[in-house]
Design an enzyme around this catalytic site. Sequence first.
Site, PDB file in Angstrom:
ATOM      1  N   CYS A 152     -22.225  22.121  -5.133  1.00 25.37           N
ATOM      2  CA  CYS A 152     -20.600  21.935  -4.478  1.00 25.37           C
ATOM      3  C   CYS A 152     -19.840  20.446  -5.347  1.00 25.37           C
ATOM      4  O   CYS A 152     -20.355  19.870  -5.651  1.00 25.37           O
ATOM      5  CB  CYS A 152     -20.918  21.775  -3.464  1.00 25.37           C
ATOM      6  SG  CYS A 152     -19.515  20.754  -2.441  1.00 25.37           S
ATOM      7  N   CYS A 178     -18.793  16.104  -2.956  1.00 25.07           N
ATOM      8  CA  CYS A 178     -19.302  14.234  -3.543  1.00 25.07           C
ATOM      9  C   CYS A 178     -19.592  14.218  -5.501  1.00 25.07           C
ATOM     10  O   CYS A 178     -20.479  15.318  -5.325  1.00 25.07           O
ATOM     11  CB  CYS A 178     -20.195  14.902  -2.399  1.00 25.07           C
ATOM     12  SG  CYS A 178     -20.309  14.526  -0.641  1.00 25.07           S
ATOM     13  N   CYS A 194     -21.065  21.207   6.503  1.00 24.94           N
ATOM     14  CA  CYS A 194     -20.999  20.010   5.404  1.00 24.94           C
ATOM     15  C   CYS A 194     -21.021  18.322   5.801  1.00 24.94           C
ATOM     16  O   CYS A 194     -20.502  18.633   6.728  1.00 24.94           O
ATOM     17  CB  CYS A 194     -19.334  20.397   4.730  1.00 24.94           C
ATOM     18  SG  CYS A 194     -18.648  18.590   3.749  1.00 24.94           S
ATOM     19  N   GLN A 220      -4.198  10.981   7.020  1.00 21.73           N
ATOM     20  CA  GLN A 220      -5.192  10.208   6.162  1.00 21.73           C
ATOM     21  C   GLN A 220      -6.071  11.811   6.872  1.00 21.73           C
ATOM     22  O   GLN A 220      -6.019  11.514   7.981  1.00 21.73           O
ATOM     23  CB  GLN A 220      -4.897   9.121   6.562  1.00 21.73           C
ATOM     24  CG  GLN A 220      -4.499   8.545   5.164  1.00 21.73           C
ATOM     25  CD  GLN A 220      -4.218   8.237   3.886  1.00 21.73           C
ATOM     26  OE1 GLN A 220      -5.502   9.348   3.595  1.00 21.73           O
ATOM     27  NE2 GLN A 220      -3.902   7.714   3.578  1.00 21.73           N
ATOM     28  N   TYR A 257       7.900   8.370   1.101  1.00 22.35           N
ATOM     29  CA  TYR A 257       6.943   8.940   1.338  1.00 22.35           C
ATOM     30  C   TYR A 257       6.024   9.322   2.433  1.00 22.35           C
ATOM     31  O   TYR A 257       4.550   9.154   2.786  1.00 22.35           O
ATOM     32  CB  TYR A 257       6.184   8.637   0.331  1.00 22.35           C
ATOM     33  CG  TYR A 257       6.444   8.666  -1.077  1.00 22.35           C
ATOM     34  CD1 TYR A 257       6.396   9.981  -2.333  1.00 22.35           C
ATOM     35  CD2 TYR A 257       6.946   7.372  -1.703  1.00 22.35           C
ATOM     36  CE1 TYR A 257       7.289   9.462  -3.743  1.00 22.35           C
ATOM     37  CE2 TYR A 257       7.213   7.864  -3.609  1.00 22.35           C
ATOM     38  CZ  TYR A 257       7.674   8.617  -3.486  1.00 22.35           C
ATOM     39  OH  TYR A 257       8.487   8.566  -4.991  1.00 22.35           O
ATOM     40  N   GLU A 317      11.043  11.408   3.311  1.00 27.62           N
ATOM     41  CA  GLU A 317       9.116  12.121   2.919  1.00 27.62           C
ATOM     42  C   GLU A 317      10.267  13.744   2.851  1.00 27.62           C
ATOM     43  O   GLU A 317      11.445  13.982   3.035  1.00 27.62           O
ATOM     44  CB  GLU A 317       8.717  12.183   4.016  1.00 27.62           C
ATOM     45  CG  GLU A 317       7.758  13.224   4.705  1.00 27.62           C
ATOM     46  CD  GLU A 317       6.667  13.885   3.269  1.00 27.62           C
ATOM     47  OE1 GLU A 317       6.559  13.098   3.243  1.00 27.62           O
ATOM     48  OE2 GLU A 317       6.666  15.052   2.762  1.00 27.62           O
ATOM     49  N   ASP A 364       3.820   5.325  -0.747  1.00 35.83           N
ATOM     50  CA  ASP A 364       2.755   5.603  -0.457  1.00 35.83           C
ATOM     51  C   ASP A 364       2.897   7.461  -1.395  1.00 35.83           C
ATOM     52  O   ASP A 364       2.714   8.241  -0.169  1.00 35.83           O
ATOM     53  CB  ASP A 364       2.639   5.876   0.962  1.00 35.83           C
ATOM     54  CG  ASP A 364       0.185   6.490   0.860  1.00 35.83           C
ATOM     55  OD1 ASP A 364       0.357   6.699   0.318  1.00 35.83           O
ATOM     56  OD2 ASP A 364       0.151   6.560   2.193  1.00 35.83           O
ATOM     57  N   CYS A 414      -4.393   6.522  -3.337  1.00 40.82           N
ATOM     58  CA  CYS A 414      -4.841   7.342  -3.715  1.00 40.82           C
ATOM     59  C   CYS A 414      -5.733   7.399  -5.318  1.00 40.82           C
ATOM     60  O   CYS A 414      -6.327   7.945  -5.458  1.00 40.82           O
ATOM     61  CB  CYS A 414      -5.021   8.786  -3.403  1.00 40.82           C
ATOM     62  SG  CYS A 414      -4.153   9.932  -3.207  1.00 40.82           S
TER      63      CYS A 414
HETATM   64  N1  SAH Z   1       2.262   7.729   4.156  1.00 42.65           N
HETATM   65  C1  SAH Z   1       2.260   8.920   4.854  1.00 42.65           C
HETATM   66  C2  SAH Z   1       2.053  10.177   3.615  1.00 42.65           C
HETATM   67  C3  SAH Z   1       0.922   9.835   2.445  1.00 42.65           C
HETATM   68  S1  SAH Z   1       0.916  10.852   1.147  1.00 42.65           S
HETATM   69  C4  SAH Z   1       0.991   8.851   5.555  1.00 42.65           C
HETATM   70  O1  SAH Z   1      -0.111   7.599   5.141  1.00 42.65           O
HETATM   71  O2  SAH Z   1       0.402   9.295   6.806  1.00 42.65           O
HETATM   72  C5  SAH Z   1       2.254  11.350   0.748  1.00 42.65           C
HETATM   73  C6  SAH Z   1       3.429  11.599   0.761  1.00 42.65           C
HETATM   74  O3  SAH Z   1       4.582  12.188   0.058  1.00 42.65           O
HETATM   75  C7  SAH Z   1       3.055  13.573   1.437  1.00 42.65           C
HETATM   76  O4  SAH Z   1       3.714  12.922   2.649  1.00 42.65           O
HETATM   77  C8  SAH Z   1       3.993  14.508   0.540  1.00 42.65           C
HETATM   78  O5  SAH Z   1       4.053  15.266   1.354  1.00 42.65           O
HETATM   79  C9  SAH Z   1       5.304  13.255  -0.185  1.00 42.65           C
HETATM   80  N2  SAH Z   1       6.143  13.648  -0.981  1.00 42.65           N
HETATM   81  C10 SAH Z   1       5.511  14.231  -2.555  1.00 42.65           C
HETATM   82  N3  SAH Z   1       6.381  14.002  -3.256  1.00 42.65           N
HETATM   83  C11 SAH Z   1       7.547  13.763  -2.503  1.00 42.65           C
HETATM   84  C12 SAH Z   1       8.685  13.372  -3.130  1.00 42.65           C
HETATM   85  N4  SAH Z   1       9.160  13.398  -4.154  1.00 42.65           N
HETATM   86  N5  SAH Z   1       9.725  12.427  -2.065  1.00 42.65           N
HETATM   87  C13 SAH Z   1       9.379  12.476  -1.166  1.00 42.65           C
HETATM   88  N6  SAH Z   1       7.963  12.651  -0.554  1.00 42.65           N
HETATM   89  C14 SAH Z   1       7.994  13.158  -0.729  1.00 42.65           C
END
Ligand code: SAH
Length: 452
Positions: free
Chosen positions: A78, A81, A158, A282, A311, A332, A380, A407
């Site tokens: 898989c 991991c 899993c 998350q 984001y 977002e 983020d 990430c």
């Molecule tokens: N801060 C949030 C989400 C982080 S993940 C948390 O911790 O839960 C990254 C996020 O960016 C996702 O929700 C995705 O939909 C958004 N995203 C992706 N491309 C983007 C863009 N160009 N402008 C704004 N948001 C975006």
Amino acid sequence: MLEKNQIHEAIITDLTAEGSGVCRIDNTVVFVPNTAVGDRLRVKIVKVLKNYSFGISEEIIEPSPDRINADCGVSGRCGGCVFRHISYEAECRAKNNIVHNAFTRIGGLSPEFDEFIPCEETAHYRNKAQYPLASIDGKIVCGFYSRRSHHIVPVTDCALQPRIFADILETLTGYFNDKKISVYNESDNTGLLRHIYLRRGAHSGEIMVCIVARKDISRQLSAMCRILAENFPEISSVVLNINPDRTNVILGERCVTLFGKDSISDTMCGNRIDISPLSFYQVNTVQAERLYAKALEYASPGKNDVLADLYCGAGTIGLSMAHSVKSVYGVEIISAAIENARRNAAANNIYNAEFFCGDAGMIFSELRGKCCVPDIIIVDPPRKGCSEYTLEVIANAAPHRIIMISCNPATAARDAKWLSLNGFSVDKVCGVDLFPRTGHVECVVLMSRQKS
Ligand code: SAH
């Protein structure tokens, strides 16, 4: 010069984020999967490229002390991991190195590195899983793709997922087999069932079942809802997601609620959070709370600060800091997530947070022109990082501090480097493990405006 099929003796000195061991043979870097730092191996060269090569382990002459017996039946087949063959301690060392190397080598930066934050739970920590479906020997099965392929390794239990998911999957695949519903075929865009997508609130225990199909098959699923409701009282939402496109993107844009609510609720950093199927959340809730605590420490907000949360997904980070600042502006791109964020603010009696839908850079640039002069910016972004335009808008806003959460340490280091050349110092970096046993690692970065 290395050649294909040659066999060499080598010692593994490092691990990559893909979980491959790294060794040097004849001054060439060779990547060898499923190995551990300290392994002495006979390596067979399988692919020679200009700057590096790939090998496989033919024989372990002397195993690394980091090695353990993989405790999963499908480990190795898989694609989930990549670190199951080494101890968790060794995995954290490797991930800490990945974060260090990204910032020092890719970024050419020398921040202070805070102590890596490991995860206390290395099993059953995820709150979300998406299982592709396949028909194997006339029987519908679900599982995960093997590495870099579209071949499904059947698995229901899993070790990273909540235990209850296995029972739900058995019930669902049993139902699909009974009703003889067809499975999606990517090559000619026929068949119906594409994915089973499950989510469970880590604190609330509420479960959402989402079936992804090529067409609206609500009628064929009505008896399924009854069976699920009878057997699993934790399931509070059953949704059909329709994805008609010939694509490897899992979810389509349209959701139809078949049973219960159209979102599930959980708690994150003390706030009640509603999450729709299309909203990012998350996957490791408890560890995400530690990540956000680190972000809060770096942000060190004051009562009069204006905070921009770019984001922002369903608003989790901004809302966790809303009580410590004057106002929060979240941006977002997914509209369902913005709806969640607004509802989440209201549900938690937070009235100083506003959320806007659109591209982070474009919308933030408009907001800056009107109302938002941020003291602190949280970014983020997804794995690919920020666009240069977004970085420019952020730098032009000249906040006191930027907190970047990512990430992907490689793109975070690239973006931090850009900001370091445009008025900010990169002060601190902390690696946080949200994804034990997999190759993924999260990092938080503190940057501050240079007072030149
Ligand atoms: N801060 C949030 C989400 C982080 S993940 C948390 O911790 O839960 C990254 C996020 O960016 C996702 O929700 C995705 O939909 C958004 N995203 C992706 N491309 C983007 C863009 N160009 N402008 C704004 N948001 C975006």
